[in-house]
Design a protein around this motif. Structure first.
Motif, PDB file in Angstrom:
ATOM      1  N   PRO A 250      39.084  10.242 -39.107  1.00 21.94           N
ATOM      2  CA  PRO A 250      39.275  10.191 -40.566  1.00 21.94           C
ATOM      3  C   PRO A 250      39.938  11.448 -41.131  1.00 21.94           C
ATOM      4  O   PRO A 250      40.693  11.358 -42.105  1.00 21.94           O
ATOM      5  CB  PRO A 250      37.842  10.029 -41.096  1.00 21.94           C
ATOM      6  N   ASP A 251      39.655  12.597 -40.542  1.00 21.43           N
ATOM      7  CA  ASP A 251      40.239  13.850 -41.023  1.00 21.43           C
ATOM      8  C   ASP A 251      41.080  14.453 -39.897  1.00 21.43           C
ATOM      9  O   ASP A 251      40.625  15.352 -39.178  1.00 21.43           O
ATOM     10  CB  ASP A 251      39.133  14.819 -41.447  1.00 21.43           C
ATOM     11  N   PRO A 252      42.315  13.973 -39.707  1.00 16.41           N
ATOM     12  CA  PRO A 252      43.149  14.488 -38.620  1.00 16.41           C
ATOM     13  C   PRO A 252      43.322  16.005 -38.750  1.00 16.41           C
ATOM     14  O   PRO A 252      43.526  16.530 -39.850  1.00 16.41           O
ATOM     15  CB  PRO A 252      44.477  13.755 -38.809  1.00 16.41           C
ATOM     16  N   ASN A 253      43.255  16.714 -37.614  1.00 17.02           N
ATOM     17  CA  ASN A 253      43.388  18.173 -37.645  1.00 17.02           C
ATOM     18  C   ASN A 253      43.736  18.680 -36.257  1.00 17.02           C
ATOM     19  O   ASN A 253      43.730  17.941 -35.270  1.00 17.02           O
ATOM     20  CB  ASN A 253      42.094  18.819 -38.148  1.00 17.02           C
ATOM     21  N   VAL A 254      44.005  19.968 -36.215  1.00 18.93           N
ATOM     22  CA  VAL A 254      44.216  20.667 -34.950  1.00 18.93           C
ATOM     23  C   VAL A 254      43.010  21.561 -34.720  1.00 18.93           C
ATOM     24  O   VAL A 254      42.584  22.288 -35.624  1.00 18.93           O
ATOM     25  CB  VAL A 254      45.506  21.506 -34.981  1.00 18.93           C
ATOM     26  N   THR A 255      42.453  21.505 -33.520  1.00 17.97           N
ATOM     27  CA  THR A 255      41.255  22.285 -33.210  1.00 17.97           C
ATOM     28  C   THR A 255      41.508  23.110 -31.950  1.00 17.97           C
ATOM     29  O   THR A 255      42.130  22.633 -30.994  1.00 17.97           O
ATOM     30  CB  THR A 255      40.045  21.367 -32.979  1.00 17.97           C
ATOM     31  N   GLU A 256      41.000  24.337 -31.979  1.00 20.43           N
ATOM     32  CA  GLU A 256      41.106  25.211 -30.814  1.00 20.43           C
ATOM     33  C   GLU A 256      39.713  25.451 -30.245  1.00 20.43           C
ATOM     34  O   GLU A 256      38.793  25.835 -30.984  1.00 20.43           O
ATOM     35  CB  GLU A 256      41.780  26.534 -31.179  1.00 20.43           C
ATOM     36  N   TYR A 257      39.584  25.216 -28.944  1.00 23.63           N
ATOM     37  CA  TYR A 257      38.315  25.412 -28.248  1.00 23.63           C
ATOM     38  C   TYR A 257      38.456  26.510 -27.193  1.00 23.63           C
ATOM     39  O   TYR A 257      39.472  26.583 -26.490  1.00 23.63           O
ATOM     40  CB  TYR A 257      37.871  24.132 -27.530  1.00 23.63           C
ATOM     41  N   VAL A 258      37.411  27.323 -27.083  1.00 24.50           N
ATOM     42  CA  VAL A 258      37.266  28.196 -25.927  1.00 24.50           C
ATOM     43  C   VAL A 258      36.352  27.474 -24.943  1.00 24.50           C
ATOM     44  O   VAL A 258      35.260  27.027 -25.319  1.00 24.50           O
ATOM     45  CB  VAL A 258      36.689  29.570 -26.316  1.00 24.50           C
ATOM     46  N   VAL A 259      36.821  27.348 -23.691  1.00 23.43           N
ATOM     47  CA  VAL A 259      36.100  26.602 -22.666  1.00 23.43           C
ATOM     48  C   VAL A 259      35.771  27.544 -21.513  1.00 23.43           C
ATOM     49  O   VAL A 259      36.635  28.290 -21.029  1.00 23.43           O
ATOM     50  CB  VAL A 259      36.941  25.415 -22.151  1.00 23.43           C
ATOM     51  N   GLY A 260      34.523  27.506 -21.044  1.00 24.74           N
ATOM     52  CA  GLY A 260      34.147  28.369 -19.938  1.00 24.74           C
ATOM     53  C   GLY A 260      32.780  27.995 -19.383  1.00 24.74           C
ATOM     54  O   GLY A 260      32.171  27.022 -19.825  1.00 24.74           O
ATOM     55  N   PRO A 261      32.242  28.764 -18.469  1.00 23.08           N
ATOM     56  CA  PRO A 261      33.012  29.771 -17.721  1.00 23.08           C
ATOM     57  C   PRO A 261      33.786  29.093 -16.601  1.00 23.08           C
ATOM     58  O   PRO A 261      33.378  28.054 -16.092  1.00 23.08           O
ATOM     59  CB  PRO A 261      31.912  30.673 -17.163  1.00 23.08           C
ATOM     60  N   LEU A 262      34.886  29.665 -16.224  1.00 25.35           N
ATOM     61  CA  LEU A 262      35.695  29.136 -15.134  1.00 25.35           C
ATOM     62  C   LEU A 262      35.280  29.798 -13.828  1.00 25.35           C
ATOM     63  O   LEU A 262      34.825  30.946 -13.823  1.00 25.35           O
ATOM     64  CB  LEU A 262      37.181  29.382 -15.426  1.00 25.35           C
ATOM     65  N   PRO A 263      35.367  29.066 -12.736  1.00 22.33           N
ATOM     66  CA  PRO A 263      36.121  27.824 -12.546  1.00 22.33           C
ATOM     67  C   PRO A 263      35.353  26.538 -12.823  1.00 22.33           C
ATOM     68  O   PRO A 263      35.920  25.456 -12.687  1.00 22.33           O
ATOM     69  CB  PRO A 263      36.495  27.892 -11.059  1.00 22.33           C
ATOM     70  N   THR A 264      34.077  26.631 -13.199  1.00 20.93           N
ATOM     71  CA  THR A 264      33.288  25.422 -13.452  1.00 20.93           C
ATOM     72  C   THR A 264      32.806  25.435 -14.896  1.00 20.93           C
ATOM     73  O   THR A 264      31.757  26.015 -15.212  1.00 20.93           O
ATOM     74  CB  THR A 264      32.079  25.351 -12.503  1.00 20.93           C
ATOM     75  N   ALA A 266      31.103  24.880 -18.446  1.00 22.62           N
ATOM     76  CA  ALA A 266      29.800  24.339 -18.838  1.00 22.62           C
ATOM     77  C   ALA A 266      29.621  24.366 -20.349  1.00 22.62           C
ATOM     78  O   ALA A 266      28.618  23.870 -20.853  1.00 22.62           O
ATOM     79  CB  ALA A 266      28.686  25.129 -18.164  1.00 22.62           C
ATOM     80  N   TYR A 267      30.564  24.961 -21.071  1.00 27.41           N
ATOM     81  CA  TYR A 267      30.425  25.031 -22.528  1.00 27.41           C
ATOM     82  C   TYR A 267      31.810  25.040 -23.177  1.00 27.41           C
ATOM     83  O   TYR A 267      32.823  25.327 -22.546  1.00 27.41           O
ATOM     84  CB  TYR A 267      29.647  26.285 -22.948  1.00 27.41           C
ATOM     85  N   HIS A 268      31.816  24.710 -24.448  1.00 24.18           N
ATOM     86  CA  HIS A 268      33.019  24.863 -25.280  1.00 24.18           C
ATOM     87  C   HIS A 268      32.561  25.213 -26.680  1.00 24.18           C
ATOM     88  O   HIS A 268      31.476  24.800 -27.114  1.00 24.18           O
ATOM     89  CB  HIS A 268      33.867  23.586 -25.286  1.00 24.18           C
TER      90      HIS A 268
END
Length: 879
Positions: A250-264, A266-268
């Motif tokens: 309903p509310d189109p947008n651009v979102t930036e996520y930090v994803v980690g920890p690498l290499p596996t 487990a969170y964003h």
């Protein structure tokens, strides 16, 4: 003698052919003559004995066939033997022939009539023929050995142990490393399984879909990194930054996520609001490749379908012979997504083949079926849509300017050379192997060390740059490449390209060995994940090499008092990538010199953008072909330079000069104008913001809290090379989106919340910019703080006929230097292993005195050049 074979018989020239001449024919030129070596039979045996040399042409090589003794040699002086009386003596064994001939092919048969020769010799002295034969055989053996050794291929170059100063751990640099393909895959899998929405592959996504636009490394905060690098702290968690488009909600947008920890993973966490102060509206998103394709389909199937007669008769349009180039930004106010698409002939170098037609498409709706043509331009006239254009043409109310149909190779725009390949250009090589080392993303070169990376948006960047083991800069990176165009056509006059939005790193192109970089450079593959669900590899898209710049870094020849020479070759390490963004090719260099200086440089090449020449077009550029106007434009490049001079805390100091009038102390009635040093500490950000055309102190440097041996604050000076055109007037509604370009140099406090001078979202909504650089400058104190220099350099380009087919890099090179200023107690290059010094009293030909004298020996190897390969046409293959 057969005329279909080239055969050399020097006695036809009526004189003996010496070894120097014979060797010259074979490509060998002796440099010295040794008196103890017999150079001819006449010199070896008797003054009366003349010698001859037989050379044969075999296969593709000129062969050395050894000396030839004639029976008349005993009776005539050398050089006086008539041709008709020559009686050559040739070797009898096939093994002798093989020893004489260095090449392939057959013996020419020029030395014959052996029995006559022997008989004549026996008549004079029965033993003499045997003596002559033995002497001749000995000389033949000596000469053959000498010539075969001269023709032998030089040995290949072998690497020598490198002399590298200890400059830190290579494993620590991985804290800055780009994501590996495996890490990218894990991030995509995590997002697909954790967000609770369907993610469409961006390469096929429609505006109303959800998709991953890009995945890149999230560089940790500087404080965390320094605790790890310098304080023995824990390694910061490795994380990724993912940019997602959410069009299906309903509310189109651009979102930036930090994803980690690498290499596996487990969170964003959503960092959009924290980073930008609010959500990013969907209309600000950079256009995906899929959207460009969808607009192209709309133009071909909807827009062009409304004007079939006009397109067929004016352009011979067949559905394949036209291409489109977009402009940006897309409109005049926030929320607009209306783009002018300029039509060109679909040929090689189409950028300079405009046909005079431009179409404004409104593609703001997420429903492609609601896209529409908002305006049409042809040959100086505007029309409501393609229907009106067709109607006006059919009724004969259009001024038609037919453009000659170009061949597929583009004719004048073709990059194909107009001359055949000739003599090979000079090559550089490393006779003892590379003097630098690369491990993962870490580079060591003499006293230098640094980490490198490739941002999807901003391209090449460096971290943790150290000289002699001490950090001088934490980060040096490209921020943006802006070009502002002028034209009397709508597409040209409305274009302000911000190339970071398209992706400077994403469009880094594979490098051609021997042209884009030296043939023997080290080539590095880079990986990215942009507009797809799978990583892409760009083979050989970054190169590293040491380059002899062909001039001394420093030198002095003394002919006063003492006689000596001292100098140092200017050999520097270059890190290079080349980004091709549309028609522009940017050559990005970071260069490391032996005196502790760093240079950031960009060279511009590629095709000039053009407009269709009509009306008063020459007010906006030069005519470069029959219907082609090379349009005026400015290029502005912005860099981030986070210097840490003698530590994190620095101040900004300006030195310059002024003339003062003084009375001569020894003659008070006379005046002297003498220059003096001026000094000023720049205390605030406002004082450190230098407008583009304003006067800036000629010596401006980051000063440390420590001093050198002579009591001066240690510093690194910023020196800028720029030929920038004027900046967009600040009254412009879109100027704040590019406000970094107001300033030649601006120094601000470093803040984690101000990581970049611009944003990829500024391109499509410059009227409400997501990042406004002008807000960074708010008169905060910059004394003894962690500081960042934002450097803008650029040039004005007025295309001219020599820009066809391509703009050359000569004269289109700008950048900056970071130079030690009282940082050391003396020039650090004096400790370089490349230094040369000798006096008039020394034997400067001795290797231990002058290493340059050893080059004929130490550099006599042949480089081990790898085979030529190129993957530029398969560079988008998926891993």
């Amino acid at each position: 003698m057969r005329r279909d074979r080239v055969t050399w018989r020097h006695w036809e020239k009526q004189r003996p052919l010496g070894l120097t001449e014979a060797g010259a024919l074979h490509g060998v030129t002796p440099q010295r003559r040794n008196p103890s070596v017999a150079w001819g039979v006449s010199q070896a045996l008797a003054p009366q004995l003349a010698s001859s040399v037989c050379l044969g042409w075999g296969g593709n090589r000129l062969n050395w066939l050894g000396p030839v003794i004639t029976s008349r040699s005993l009776m005539r002086a050398p050089g006086s033997l008539p041709t008709s009386q020559a009686t050559p003596l040739r070797p009898q064994s096939s093994n002798d022939l093989k020893a004489w001939s260095a090449g392939e092919g057959t013996y020419s048969g020029c030395c014959s009539q052996t029995p006559c020769a022997v008989s004549a010799l026996r008549e004079m002295n029965p033993k003499l023929p045997y003596v002559l034969l033995v002497g001749a055989a000995l000389i033949i053996f000596i000469l053959s050995c000498m010539l075969l050794s001269r023709g032998r291929r030089s040995p290949g170059c072998e690497s020598q142990p490198r002399i590298v100063e200890k400059t830190g751990s290579t494993s620590q640099s991985l804290v800055f490393a780009d994501l590996t393909p495996e890490e990218m895959v894990q991030v995509v899998r995590y997002l697909q399984g954790s967000l609770g929405v369907q993610l469409v592959d961006a390469s096929r996504a429609r505006p109303s879909d959800n998709c991953i636009a890009s995945v890149d490394v999230q560089v940790p905060a500087k404080a965390e990194v320094l605790r790890f690098l310098d304080g023995g702290g824990a390694r910061p968690p490795r994380e990724a930054l993912a940019v997602l488009y959410f069009g299906n909600q309903p509310d189109p947008n651009v979102t930036e996520y930090v994803v980690g920890p690498l290499p596996t993973p487990a969170y964003h966490r959503d960092i959009t609001v924290q980073k930008y102060g609010g959500k990013v509206p969907y209309h600000r998103r950079p256009m995906l490749g899929s959207e460009y394709k969808q607009v192209g389909v709309f133009l071909e199937t909807v827009a062009f379908a409304a004007a079939p007669t006009f397109l067929k008769e004016v352009f011979e349009y067949d559905g394949t012979n036209m291409v489109f180039q977009t402009t940006a930004p897309h409109g005049f106010q926030s929320g607009d997504r209306k783009s002018w698409f300029i039509v060109f002939q679909n040929v090689s170098g189409f950028f300079v083949h405009p046909v005079g037609l431009e179409v404004l498409v409104d593609h703001s709706s997420l429903d492609i079926s609601r896209w529409a043509v908002s305006r049409v331009f042809y040959n100086g006239q505007y029309y409501r849509d393609m229907v009106q254009l067709e109607s006006a043409y059919v009724q004969g109310r259009i001024s038609v300017e037919k453009v000659r149909k170009a061949p597929r190779d583009g004719d004048f725009s073709s990059m194909k050379p107009r001359a055949p390949w000739a003599t090979l250009f000079p090559l550089q090589y490393e006779p003892q192997g590379p003097r630098y080392s690369i491990r993962n993303n870490h580079v060591l070169f003499q006293a230098w060390s640094f980490a490198f990376g490739m941002s999807v948006n901003t391209g090449l960047r460096l971290f943790d740059i150290r000289h002699k083991g001490e950090r001088v800069a934490y980060e040096i990176s490209i921020q943006e490449a802006l070009s502002v165009y002028g034209s009397n056509c709508p597409g040209g006059m409305s274009t302000r390209y911000m190339d970071g939005s398209f992706g400077i790193g994403r469009y880094t192109s594979p490098l051609v060995r021997g042209v884009d970089c030296p043939y023997s450079a080290t080539y590095v593959d880079t990986h990215s994940l942009s507009e797809t669900l799978s990583p892409s590899k760009r083979k050989a898209s970054l190169c590293i090499f040491e380059q002899n710049l062909g001039s001394p870094l420093r030198r002095h020849y003394s002919n006063l008092q003492s006689l000596y020479y001292g100098g140092l070759v200017n050999s520097a390490l270059v890190v290079r990538s080349i980004a091709t963004v549309g028609n522009h090719d940017y050559v990005w260099d970071f260069i490391f010199y032996q005196n502790g200086a760093i240079e950031g440089k960009v060279q511009a090449t590629g095709y000039a953008s053009s407009s269709f020449l009509h009306g008063d077009g020459l007010r906006y550029g030069n005519r470069v072909w029959e219907h082609t106007l090379g349009t005026i434009r400015t290029h502005s490049i912005n860099y981030k330079v986070d210097l840490d001079v003698g530590g994190v805390k620095n101040s900004l100091v300006a030195h310059d000069m002024a003339f003062e009038m003084v009375r001569a102390p020894w003659s008070p009635e006379q005046q002297i104008e003498r220059p003096r040093l001026t000094k000023k500490v720049l205390d605030t950000e406002d004082q450190a913001a230098f407008r583009l055309q304003s006067k800036m102190p000629r010596y401006i440097y980051f000063a440390a809290n420590s001093k050198n041996k002579w009591g001066h604050q240690r510093g690194y000076r910023i020196q800028i090379t720029s030929f920038a055109g004027d900046h967009v007037p600040e009254a412009s509604s879109m100027e704040r989106a590019i406000s970094w370009a107001r300033y030649h140099l601006a120094v601000t406090r470093r803040k984690e919340e101000e990581p970049t001078s611009t944003s990829i979202y500024n391109q499509n909504d410059p009227w409400t910019p997501t990042v406004t650089f002008a807000n960074f400058i708010n008169n905060e104190t910059i004394t003894n703080e962690d500081l960042v220099a934002w450097i803008t350099t650029g040039f004005l380009h007025i295309p001219h006929s020599e820009d066809i087919p391509n703009t050359v890099t000569v004269g289109n090179s700008v950048g900056f230097l970071l130079r030690p200023y009282n940082y050391y107690d003396l020039d650090p290059s004096i400790y370089s292993h490349d230094g040369v010094f000798f006096t008039s009293e020394q034997d400067f030909t001795a290797c231990e005195i002058n290493p340059i004298a050893c080059l004929p020996k130490t550099a006599s190897c042949l480089p081990n050049l790898p085979p030529f390969t190129y993957d530029g046409f398969q560079n988008m293959s998926r891993l």
